[in-house]
Design an enzyme around this catalytic site. Structure first.
Site, short mmCIF file in Angstrom:
data_model
loop_
_atom_site.label_atom_id
_atom_site.label_comp_id
_atom_site.label_asym_id
_atom_site.label_seq_id
_atom_site.Cartn_x
_atom_site.Cartn_y
_atom_site.Cartn_z
N HIS A 286 -10.20 75.53 -21.30
CA HIS A 286 -11.21 74.66 -21.20
C HIS A 286 -11.16 73.63 -22.47
O HIS A 286 -10.40 74.03 -23.31
CB HIS A 286 -12.35 75.27 -20.97
CG HIS A 286 -12.65 75.89 -19.73
ND1 HIS A 286 -13.91 76.45 -19.44
CD2 HIS A 286 -11.78 76.17 -18.78
CE1 HIS A 286 -13.78 76.94 -18.01
NE2 HIS A 286 -12.48 76.82 -17.65
N ASP B 116 0.97 54.33 12.98
CA ASP B 116 1.48 54.14 11.54
C ASP B 116 2.30 55.02 10.88
O ASP B 116 3.24 54.81 10.09
CB ASP B 116 0.21 53.97 10.52
CG ASP B 116 -0.70 52.83 10.72
OD1 ASP B 116 -0.28 52.07 11.82
OD2 ASP B 116 -2.01 52.92 10.10
N ARG C 153 2.54 58.59 -4.00
CA ARG C 153 3.71 57.93 -4.41
C ARG C 153 3.40 57.34 -5.56
O ARG C 153 3.01 56.11 -5.49
CB ARG C 153 4.47 57.38 -3.31
CG ARG C 153 4.71 58.17 -2.11
CD ARG C 153 5.64 57.39 -0.99
NE ARG C 153 5.21 56.15 -0.52
CZ ARG C 153 4.47 56.39 0.46
NH1 ARG C 153 3.94 57.55 0.88
NH2 ARG C 153 3.76 55.31 1.03
N THR D 280 -4.13 56.58 14.24
CA THR D 280 -3.44 56.31 12.93
C THR D 280 -2.25 57.09 12.55
O THR D 280 -1.34 56.57 12.45
CB THR D 280 -4.40 56.41 11.65
OG1 THR D 280 -5.55 55.64 11.99
CG2 THR D 280 -3.66 56.24 10.35
N GLU E 152 -13.18 72.71 -24.58
CA GLU E 152 -13.87 73.08 -25.66
C GLU E 152 -12.83 74.09 -26.71
O GLU E 152 -12.56 73.89 -27.88
CB GLU E 152 -15.32 73.91 -25.43
CG GLU E 152 -16.20 73.20 -24.74
CD GLU E 152 -16.19 73.33 -23.21
OE1 GLU E 152 -17.33 73.70 -22.83
OE2 GLU E 152 -15.15 73.19 -22.91
N GLY F 12 -8.84 55.01 11.43
CA GLY F 12 -8.75 53.56 12.14
C GLY F 12 -10.38 53.43 12.30
O GLY F 12 -11.24 54.21 11.95
N ARG G 3 -5.05 58.96 -3.99
CA ARG G 3 -4.71 60.14 -2.94
C ARG G 3 -4.13 61.48 -4.28
O ARG G 3 -4.28 62.36 -3.88
CB ARG G 3 -3.33 59.56 -2.42
CG ARG G 3 -3.80 58.89 -1.25
CD ARG G 3 -2.40 58.55 -0.43
NE ARG G 3 -2.36 57.71 0.73
CZ ARG G 3 -1.71 57.29 1.58
NH1 ARG G 3 -0.36 57.61 1.27
NH2 ARG G 3 -1.69 56.46 2.59
N TRP H 261 1.52 44.57 5.84
CA TRP H 261 0.61 45.20 5.16
C TRP H 261 -0.64 44.27 4.96
O TRP H 261 -0.45 43.15 4.69
CB TRP H 261 1.04 45.63 3.57
CG TRP H 261 2.35 46.49 3.61
CD1 TRP H 261 3.67 46.07 3.45
CD2 TRP H 261 2.37 47.96 3.75
NE1 TRP H 261 4.42 47.23 3.49
CE2 TRP H 261 3.46 48.48 3.63
CE3 TRP H 261 1.16 48.72 4.14
CZ2 TRP H 261 3.99 49.77 3.80
CZ3 TRP H 261 1.51 50.30 4.09
CH2 TRP H 261 2.73 50.84 4.11
N LEU I 118 1.04 60.12 3.99
CA LEU I 118 -0.34 60.65 3.49
C LEU I 118 0.02 61.46 2.24
O LEU I 118 -0.42 62.36 1.94
CB LEU I 118 -0.98 61.29 4.34
CG LEU I 118 -1.72 60.78 5.43
CD1 LEU I 118 -2.62 61.40 6.48
CD2 LEU I 118 -2.21 59.27 5.09
#
Length: 373
Positions: free
Chosen positions: A45, A195, A202, A191, A47, A295, A179, A165, A199
């Site tokens: 962690h 498309d 990149r 979608t 700390e 969509g 993402r 686009w 997903l």
């Protein structure tokens, strides 16, 4: 010092879930002695990292930490014990931890043992840093972001369905950064078919260690999507879940499962799998954040139908397509302007020629009588 700790914490975007992002600074007066951040779930962690680097210089110093130190045994020892053993004199905390195993306990433990404890420095920024974590530990559900890219006349795509686009390269690069920091992405069948998205995240130059590919979730009530889609390619992104109706075709489900795809049957809400029930399932699996990239119909179901959206990220491109293109939000809509869902605008940013509007739905300001369901 707290601003510096916040900057350190943000370096771990996308790598700490299901833990929060935390940064820490050890200082003596105006001089920083050591600093650290929680780099990845399961590792030290913030700390502990900062205090280990400070060594004997921590004695009598001040520790600044963006989140209340934990006071329970998890995959790592309690941070309160580490802080106490370090010999620091003063602890400055950005925000309390809403986790019921921690909240108030860490700060009180240290104060009761003679340390000077100050809570609430840059509290709003420290709290906003961990919207996903805070929401999950208090509701059990993931924090939901609805992300969309629209022209100025409110179109996701042209009348032919072309959407490549809507926005420019800088806006699209930021989407991949987003993402890389969320646990899961959701799209609808339309979608996925139109498309054929991967997903995945990149990132420019594949910045080492930043983020990961999120879990891919697609709504397909009757399991009708073709197996050749990139969503089903294990090498194209993260694991995939297909969410369907309560009685999916057995043969089709078996084919998907053999391909490494999870089939998740859920009850229906207005002829599509229940988004609320999906949140319950994902939350039980420690999915703390879900970004919807669907969509018009999925946007309508999430925003106006089941009202599950916590934050809207709308990229606006300075373009007009006209005609009967795909609207930003579909469905029957509301009948009166007075019944429209209000959004509280939180931030406006620019990415090249495009604008990013960040807003929060104000569901409490909509009369239940106007609910289009």
């Amino acid at each position: 010092m707290m601003a510096r700790a916040l900057g350190l914490a943000r370096k771990a975007w996308g790598r700490t879930s299901p833990n929060p992002m935390v940064g820490a600074v050890v200082s003596r007066g105006e001089r920083i002695v050591a600093e650290g951040y929680h780099a990845r779930a399961g590792e030290a962690h913030a700390e502990a990292e900062a205090l280990a680097r400070a060594g004997s210089q921590a004695r009598g110093a001040t520790l600044y930490v963006t989140l209340e130190p934990c006071h329970h045994q998890g995959r790592t020892p309690p941070c309160t014990r580490t802080v106490l053993a370090s010999g620091v004199r003063r602890v400055v905390i950005g925000s309390r931890d809403p986790n019921p195993h921690v909240t108030g306990g860490g700060a009180s433990f240290l104060a009761e043992r003679g340390l000077e404890v100050l809570v609430g420095v840059l509290e709003p920024a420290c709290r906003d840093l961990n919207l996903f974590y805070n929401n999950h530990v208090t509701t059990g559900r993931p924090y939901v972001i609805l992300k969309a890219a629209s022209t100025l006349d409110g179109r996701l795509a042209t009348a032919t369905g072309d959407s490549r686009w809507v926005t420019g390269e800088k806006a699209r690069a930021h989407v991949h950064y987003l993402r890389s920091g969320v646990d899961a992405i959701l799209v609808g069948r339309g979608t996925a078919e139109q498309d054929d998205p991967r997903l995945n995240a990149r990132l420019p130059g594949r910045r080492a260690g930043l983020g990961k590919n999120p879990l891919r979730v697609v709504l397909d009530t009757r399991l009708s999507l073709p197996l050749g889609l990139k969503l089903f390619d294990p090498d194209a992104g993260g694991p995939t879940i297909v969410v369907c109706g309560p009685r999916p075709p057995a043969a089709r489900a078996k084919t998907l499962e053999k391909a490494g795809v999870e089939v998740l049957p859920l009850p229906l809400e207005k002829s599509r799998p229940s988004l609320a029930r999906l949140l319950d399932v994902l939350g039980s699996r420690n999915v703390q954040s879900l970004m919807i990239e669907g969509g018009a119909e999925v946007n309508a179901a999430a925003l106006l139908g089941e009202r599950i959206v916590d934050r809207v990220l709308l990229f606006l491109a300075p373009k007009v397509v006209g005609g009967q293109g795909t609207p930003l939000v579909g469905g029957p809509g509301v009948k009166r302007m007075a019944d429209a869902l209000p959004l509280e605008i939180l931030k406006l940013r620019r990415f090249g020629p495009d604008l990013l509007l960040e807003a929060r739905p104000r569901y409490g300001l909509v009369s239940p009588a106007s609910d289009p369901r």
